[in-house]
Motif scaffolding. Sequence first.
Motif, PDB file in Angstrom:
ATOM      1  N   ILE A   1      10.104   4.273  -5.171  1.00  0.00           N
ATOM      2  CA  ILE A   1      10.466   3.620  -6.432  1.00  0.00           C
ATOM      3  C   ILE A   1      10.788   2.154  -6.187  1.00  0.00           C
ATOM      4  CG2 ILE A   1      12.174   3.583  -8.289  1.00  0.00           C
ATOM      5  CD1 ILE A   1      12.432   6.633  -7.919  1.00  0.00           C
ATOM      6  N   ALA A   2      11.597   1.894  -5.160  1.00  0.00           N
ATOM      7  CA  ALA A   2      11.961   0.517  -4.844  1.00  0.00           C
ATOM      8  C   ALA A   2      10.741  -0.290  -4.399  1.00  0.00           C
ATOM      9  CB  ALA A   2      13.032   0.502  -3.749  1.00  0.00           C
TER      10      ALA A   2
ATOM     11  N   LYS B   1       3.887   1.860   2.648  1.00  0.00           N
ATOM     12  CA  LYS B   1       4.913   2.884   2.431  1.00  0.00           C
ATOM     13  C   LYS B   1       4.258   4.244   2.596  1.00  0.00           C
ATOM     14  CE  LYS B   1       6.321   5.407  -0.387  1.00  0.00           C
ATOM     15  NZ  LYS B   1       6.469   6.924  -0.431  1.00  0.00           N
ATOM     16  N   MET B   2       4.703   4.992   3.622  1.00  0.00           N
ATOM     17  CA  MET B   2       4.131   6.300   3.917  1.00  0.00           C
ATOM     18  C   MET B   2       4.790   7.395   3.072  1.00  0.00           C
ATOM     19  SD  MET B   2       1.881   5.617   6.341  1.00  0.00           S
ATOM     20  CE  MET B   2       1.526   7.194   7.123  1.00  0.00           C
ATOM     21  N   SER B   3       4.142   8.565   3.043  1.00  0.00           N
ATOM     22  CA  SER B   3       4.650   9.698   2.281  1.00  0.00           C
ATOM     23  C   SER B   3       5.764  10.418   3.036  1.00  0.00           C
ATOM     24  CB  SER B   3       3.506  10.680   2.013  1.00  0.00           C
ATOM     25  OG  SER B   3       3.991  11.919   1.532  1.00  0.00           O
ATOM     26  N   GLU B   4       6.633  11.063   2.272  1.00  0.00           N
ATOM     27  CA  GLU B   4       7.696  11.852   2.892  1.00  0.00           C
ATOM     28  C   GLU B   4       7.133  13.052   3.641  1.00  0.00           C
ATOM     29  OE1 GLU B   4      10.289  13.397  -0.097  1.00  0.00           O
ATOM     30  OE2 GLU B   4       8.634  14.118  -1.352  1.00  0.00           O
TER      31      GLU B   4
ATOM     32  N   GLU C   1       9.398   6.934   4.038  1.00  0.00           N
ATOM     33  CA  GLU C   1      10.057   7.358   2.800  1.00  0.00           C
ATOM     34  C   GLU C   1      11.421   7.944   3.145  1.00  0.00           C
ATOM     35  OE1 GLU C   1      11.390   7.824  -0.514  1.00  0.00           O
ATOM     36  OE2 GLU C   1       9.251   7.305  -0.719  1.00  0.00           O
ATOM     37  N   GLU C   2      12.468   7.372   2.573  1.00  0.00           N
ATOM     38  CA  GLU C   2      13.828   7.828   2.872  1.00  0.00           C
ATOM     39  C   GLU C   2      14.574   8.251   1.617  1.00  0.00           C
ATOM     40  OE1 GLU C   2      15.680   4.653   5.010  1.00  0.00           O
ATOM     41  OE2 GLU C   2      14.313   4.793   6.721  1.00  0.00           O
ATOM     42  N   GLY C   3      13.838   8.592   0.582  1.00  0.00           N
ATOM     43  CA  GLY C   3      14.461   8.943  -0.688  1.00  0.00           C
ATOM     44  C   GLY C   3      14.613   7.702  -1.544  1.00  0.00           C
TER      45      GLY C   3
ATOM     46  N   ILE D   1       0.857  -1.191   0.000  1.00  0.00           N
ATOM     47  CA  ILE D   1       0.000   0.000   0.000  1.00  0.00           C
ATOM     48  C   ILE D   1       0.894   1.243   0.000  1.00  0.00           C
ATOM     49  CG2 ILE D   1      -1.793   1.293   1.222  1.00  0.00           C
ATOM     50  CD1 ILE D   1      -2.617  -1.364   2.558  1.00  0.00           C
ATOM     51  N   ILE D   2       0.753   2.076  -1.004  1.00  0.00           N
ATOM     52  CA  ILE D   2       1.489   3.344  -1.069  1.00  0.00           C
ATOM     53  C   ILE D   2       0.522   4.461  -0.699  1.00  0.00           C
ATOM     54  CG2 ILE D   2       2.810   4.917  -2.520  1.00  0.00           C
ATOM     55  CD1 ILE D   2       3.680   2.551  -4.195  1.00  0.00           C
ATOM     56  N   VAL D   3       0.828   5.161   0.386  1.00  0.00           N
ATOM     57  CA  VAL D   3      -0.114   6.108   1.005  1.00  0.00           C
ATOM     58  C   VAL D   3       0.280   7.551   0.682  1.00  0.00           C
ATOM     59  CG1 VAL D   3      -1.161   6.825   3.194  1.00  0.00           C
ATOM     60  CG2 VAL D   3      -0.410   4.450   2.894  1.00  0.00           C
TER      61      VAL D   3
END
Length: 477
Positions: A181-182, A145-148, A175-177, A117-119
């Motif tokens: 994408i990964a 995966k949370m947002s930056e 999100e760590e940069g 899940i990309i949030v």
Amino acid sequence: MSDLSISDVLEQRRQQQYQAFMHQPMPTAEMRIADLKILKQLITQHQQQICQAIAADFGCRSASETALLEIFTSLESLNDAIKQVKRWMKPQRRHTSLWFQPAKNRLIPQPLGVVGIIVPWNYPLFLTIAPMVAALAAGNRVMVKMSENSQHLCLLLQQLFADAFSDEKICIIAEEGQTGIAFSTLAFDHLIFTGSTTTGKAVMAAAATHLVPVTLELGGKSPVILADDYDVHKALTRILGGKVYNSGQTCVAPDYLMIPEGLESELIKQSQAIMALRFSDIQHPDYTSIIDDASFSRLCDTVEDAVEQGAKVINLIPHSEPDSKQRKFPLQLVCQPTDSMTVMQREIFGPILPVVTYKTLQQALDYINARERPLALYLFSNDKAVQQQVLNQTRSGGVALNDVMLHVAQEDLPFGGVGHSGMGHYHGRDGFERLSKMRPVMYQAALSSTKYLYAPYGQIGKRLINFIINRKLSRYE
């Protein structure tokens, strides 16, 4: 210090979840309900911390607004799943053709495995919990995966979930940069992404490497049609109320308003009166900040572009100008916009509402249909014929009649886009089935006529084939 890349670390976590899933590929209803109840308790007991974390990420986000738009909706999603999951899990009877009876056909819901899940940042709790509820109800493991732009909430959720769930069941990732994408290249069993259309295309392309099925919840320019039979004040009360939610930073926010010609002056007057009663200025603690400097600057540029090209801009919050320090942007109408203006070319995602006039309803529908299909469409009309005409002649992810945005909070209505606004649905049973393999199973009976349908075909077989399709036997001899 580990030499592993972020891709390697994420793949290790996915593998751990997948192995745990294979050890327990069919969680019972009781196990799933237990997980959902833990999740409900986690949200219920930490409401204040959640509101504070989201406010810290935004700069200013009303606790009441977070409670209404995120905590309430998350709990409703959980309550519905807890109540319904046993029924959802039951095998579904499917019709068996007369020619294959007494065989039986069933559709059996089974977990997929590991769901990614990309949030996004705009509703970071609800858009974490709603798809997670569907995934857990369906018996899956979950990686989020949370947002930056949600660093405070991400840290809080990591702490809370670590105490309540193992990483093998639910894993919250910051999100760590390059993390996103990964993450989108992992071999998930299903991937859910909520965000912009541009990023959605990239996520879908990355997921295609492993043929990962995706649910994309995107956005677009969701129109509002105000028909000439509807009370203007009542409509604006609801439209402006929805537009101000989260300062317009909502994927289903009204993006532009279509009104009959000759109504513009009345609309401006009514809008100013409504907003004057709600906010004396934008420093009110219930008026949400724009998420970051880049987004604030984009909104300023959008209004400036409209003014330069001849639009009339009406500020609806008295005594307020855009405040770059607090990133607060007053709600503004953009009247007489043209297609060449930025405000009409891309999703606004902020407190700016263009007003487009139309001569006939058909002209309004043609205008909407000439553009990409939006995530939502709103119509204000009590005329049943008008309602049906709009429903028949347009396409959008969802529709609300005589209100805005509230269809998203209906658990028994699927939520999703169409075309450029997304693909796939979730919420309620639709989310459960989206994140399950609805596995077709045929149970053959002890006695079956199919024994006559194997080559070489004897006279009984030929006659049976002829009987089944009602053709002359000579055709098959």
